[in-house]
Scaffold this motif. Structure first.
Motif, PDB file in Angstrom:
ATOM      1  N   UNK A   1      42.688  51.510  44.047  1.00 30.01           N
ATOM      2  CA  UNK A   1      42.274  50.275  43.376  1.00 30.01           C
ATOM      3  C   UNK A   1      43.401  49.248  43.424  1.00 30.01           C
ATOM      4  N   UNK A   2      42.989  48.001  43.350  1.00 30.25           N
ATOM      5  CA  UNK A   2      43.946  46.895  43.319  1.00 30.25           C
ATOM      6  C   UNK A   2      43.521  45.936  42.231  1.00 30.25           C
ATOM      7  N   UNK A   3      44.306  45.904  41.158  1.00 27.30           N
ATOM      8  CA  UNK A   3      44.028  45.002  40.056  1.00 27.30           C
ATOM      9  C   UNK A   3      44.590  43.619  40.321  1.00 27.30           C
ATOM     10  N   UNK A   4      44.209  42.643  39.509  1.00 29.15           N
ATOM     11  CA  UNK A   4      44.696  41.266  39.683  1.00 29.15           C
ATOM     12  C   UNK A   4      46.214  41.200  39.636  1.00 29.15           C
ATOM     13  N   UNK A   5      46.810  40.666  40.687  1.00 33.52           N
ATOM     14  CA  UNK A   5      48.248  40.525  40.737  1.00 33.52           C
ATOM     15  C   UNK A   5      49.004  41.823  40.913  1.00 33.52           C
ATOM     16  N   UNK A   6      48.309  42.886  41.247  1.00 33.18           N
ATOM     17  CA  UNK A   6      48.958  44.188  41.380  1.00 33.18           C
ATOM     18  C   UNK A   6      48.844  44.708  42.812  1.00 33.18           C
TER      19      UNK A   6
ATOM     20  N   UNK B   1      46.873  54.463  44.311  1.00 39.94           N
ATOM     21  CA  UNK B   1      46.013  55.627  44.433  1.00 39.94           C
ATOM     22  C   UNK B   1      45.435  55.989  43.075  1.00 39.94           C
ATOM     23  N   UNK B   2      44.127  56.228  43.053  1.00 41.78           N
ATOM     24  CA  UNK B   2      43.459  56.658  41.824  1.00 41.78           C
ATOM     25  C   UNK B   2      43.229  58.160  41.852  1.00 41.78           C
ATOM     26  N   UNK B   3      42.604  58.628  42.944  1.00 44.75           N
ATOM     27  CA  UNK B   3      42.267  60.047  43.016  1.00 44.75           C
ATOM     28  C   UNK B   3      41.906  60.433  44.436  1.00 44.75           C
ATOM     29  N   UNK B   4      42.057  61.712  44.752  1.00 49.81           N
ATOM     30  CA  UNK B   4      41.646  62.235  46.042  1.00 49.81           C
ATOM     31  C   UNK B   4      40.920  63.562  45.862  1.00 49.81           C
TER      32      UNK B   4
ATOM     33  N   UNK C   1      40.227  47.352  35.324  1.00 45.98           N
ATOM     34  CA  UNK C   1      39.657  46.251  36.091  1.00 45.98           C
ATOM     35  C   UNK C   1      40.376  46.112  37.422  1.00 45.98           C
ATOM     36  N   UNK C   2      39.612  46.192  38.509  1.00 44.03           N
ATOM     37  CA  UNK C   2      40.209  46.166  39.846  1.00 44.03           C
ATOM     38  C   UNK C   2      39.106  46.187  40.892  1.00 44.03           C
TER      39      UNK C   2
ATOM     40  N   UNK D   1      36.832  51.380  53.098  1.00 43.14           N
ATOM     41  CA  UNK D   1      35.668  50.575  52.796  1.00 43.14           C
ATOM     42  C   UNK D   1      36.077  49.158  52.452  1.00 43.14           C
ATOM     43  N   UNK D   2      35.079  48.328  52.166  1.00 43.15           N
ATOM     44  CA  UNK D   2      35.336  46.911  51.891  1.00 43.15           C
ATOM     45  C   UNK D   2      35.697  46.652  50.441  1.00 43.15           C
ATOM     46  N   UNK D   3      35.476  47.628  49.592  1.00 40.44           N
ATOM     47  CA  UNK D   3      35.828  47.504  48.181  1.00 40.44           C
ATOM     48  C   UNK D   3      34.648  47.114  47.315  1.00 40.44           C
ATOM     49  N   UNK D   4      34.702  47.535  46.069  1.00 35.94           N
ATOM     50  CA  UNK D   4      33.696  47.152  45.085  1.00 35.94           C
ATOM     51  C   UNK D   4      34.411  46.774  43.786  1.00 35.94           C
ATOM     52  N   UNK D   5      33.987  45.674  43.195  1.00 38.81           N
ATOM     53  CA  UNK D   5      34.651  45.144  42.007  1.00 38.81           C
ATOM     54  C   UNK D   5      34.178  45.865  40.756  1.00 38.81           C
ATOM     55  N   UNK D   6      35.138  46.304  39.964  1.00 44.67           N
ATOM     56  CA  UNK D   6      34.855  46.867  38.644  1.00 44.67           C
ATOM     57  C   UNK D   6      35.586  46.010  37.618  1.00 44.67           C
ATOM     58  N   UNK D   7      34.839  45.458  36.694  1.00 42.44           N
ATOM     59  CA  UNK D   7      35.417  44.610  35.655  1.00 42.44           C
ATOM     60  C   UNK D   7      35.094  45.192  34.290  1.00 42.44           C
TER      61      UNK D   7
END
Length: 117
Positions: A38-43, A47-50, A90-91, A108-114
Motif C-alpha cells: 500500500x501507498x498512503x498519501x505522501x508516503x 509491504x502489508x502482507x504476503x 487509507x492508501x 496490479x493497477x491499485x485500488x483505493x481504500x479510504x
C-alpha cells in the motif's frame, strides 16, 4: 508475467471492514507468492502482507491481527480481508505476484481504500 486486477476498494468508516480482491490471468497463479502493498498519501509504498505457495503468511506489524490474506488457486484470486480499519490504513492497495525462480514480478493497477474517522 501475470496480469493482475484489483477490486473491492472504497470508502469505509473507522472500525469497519472491507475485502479487496486480486484476480490474476494465466495458469501460473499457483506457483507465485502473492502480496499486498500500500501507498498512503505522501508516503512510500510499503509491504502489508504476503502468502506463499504453501500458504505461509507474513504481516506488517501495523496490520497484524486485523488483516488476513488468503488465496484461491482454483479461482486465480488473492484476497485481503481488512477488519477494524483505521484512518492510517487509507492508501492505494497494490497486488503483487512474485516468483524468483520463474522471474515473475507483476503488479496490479491499485485500488483505493479510504477510511473515514
Amino acid at each position: 508475467q501475470l496480469q493482475l486486477v484489483e477490486s473491492g476498494g472504497g470508502l469505509v468508516q473507522a472500525g469497519g471492514s472491507l475485502r479487496i480482491s486480486c484476480a490474476a490471468s494465466g495458469s501460473i497463479f499457483s506457483i507465485v507468492t502473492m502480496g499486498w502493498y500500500r501507498q498512503g498519501p505522501g508516503k512510500q509504498r510499503e509491504l502489508v502482507t504476503t502468502i506463499t505457495t504453501a500458504n505461509d503468511t507474513n504481516y506488517a506489524g501495523s496490520v497484524k491481527g486485523r488483516f488476513t490474506i488468503s488465496r484461491d488457486n482454483a479461482q486465480n484470486t488473492a484476497y485481503l480481508q481488512m477488519n477494524n480499519l483505521k484512518s492510517d490504513d487509507t492508501a492505494v492497495y497494490y497486488c503483487n505476484a512474485c516468483s524468483v525462480l520463474y522471474r515473475i514480478d507483476s503488479w496490479g493497477q491499485g485500488t483505493q481504500v479510504t477510511v473515514s474517522s
